[in-house]
Design a protein around this motif. Sequence first.
Motif, PDB file in Angstrom:
ATOM      1  N   LYS A  24       6.858  -0.372  -2.296  1.00  0.00           N
ATOM      2  CA  LYS A  24       6.605   0.872  -2.266  1.00  0.00           C
ATOM      3  C   LYS A  24       6.362   1.284  -3.596  1.00  0.00           C
ATOM      4  O   LYS A  24       7.041   1.014  -4.873  1.00  0.00           O
ATOM      5  CB  LYS A  24       8.024   1.413  -1.875  1.00  0.00           C
ATOM      6  CG  LYS A  24       7.807   3.240  -2.049  1.00  0.00           C
ATOM      7  CD  LYS A  24       9.213   3.774  -1.673  1.00  0.00           C
ATOM      8  CE  LYS A  24       9.170   5.252  -2.074  1.00  0.00           C
ATOM      9  NZ  LYS A  24      10.213   5.946  -1.822  1.00  0.00           N
ATOM     10  N   PRO A  25       5.184   2.114  -4.097  1.00  0.00           N
ATOM     11  CA  PRO A  25       4.946   2.508  -5.463  1.00  0.00           C
ATOM     12  C   PRO A  25       5.891   3.551  -5.898  1.00  0.00           C
ATOM     13  O   PRO A  25       6.290   4.438  -4.969  1.00  0.00           O
ATOM     14  CB  PRO A  25       3.463   2.935  -5.415  1.00  0.00           C
ATOM     15  CG  PRO A  25       3.086   3.172  -3.897  1.00  0.00           C
ATOM     16  CD  PRO A  25       4.184   2.536  -2.820  1.00  0.00           C
ATOM     17  N   ASN A  78       6.276  -0.923  -8.568  1.00  0.00           N
ATOM     18  CA  ASN A  78       6.508  -0.943  -7.141  1.00  0.00           C
ATOM     19  C   ASN A  78       8.023  -1.609  -7.183  1.00  0.00           C
ATOM     20  O   ASN A  78       8.571  -2.250  -7.817  1.00  0.00           O
ATOM     21  CB  ASN A  78       5.706  -2.152  -6.647  1.00  0.00           C
ATOM     22  CG  ASN A  78       4.177  -1.680  -6.569  1.00  0.00           C
ATOM     23  OD1 ASN A  78       3.549  -1.803  -7.477  1.00  0.00           O
ATOM     24  ND2 ASN A  78       3.993  -1.040  -5.554  1.00  0.00           N
TER      25      ASN A  78
END
Length: 141
Positions: free
Chosen positions: A90-91, A85
């Motif tokens: 956000k991945p 992340n």
Amino acid sequence: MIYGIGTDICDVRRIRESVQRHGERFARKVLSDAELRTWQARSARWPERGLRYLATRFSAKESFSKAIGMGMRMPMTWRLCEIANEASGKPVIVLHGELKDWFEAHQLQAHITVTDETDYAASFCVVEYRSGTGPAAQPPV
């Protein structure tokens, strides 16, 4: 230009059964070293959160393998594909070893998203050629 798209839905109850049956061995098979540390920390504080973390990583790796069109065969392996992340949460996909080399040689980039609810984890992955690369960038023969 899109190289491939993959999606996956994972039943968290199946992940729970695998962890109950095989213990940490299952997590060690699926997770990278960094992911394993996160899973252990989350599981220690709140076991259900740890299970959903494991399920989202399982699902994301499945959707990535579908997007690159390989399934789980070399150079695609569970541990060479890591879902990390950014600081924002956000991945992102972080690749290692032979898989990283293959991905870079094909000049690809990936976008991944994951989500989970009580019983399910799901993911969606888009793999595309980096700007200015891919079949459309090649001159006609």
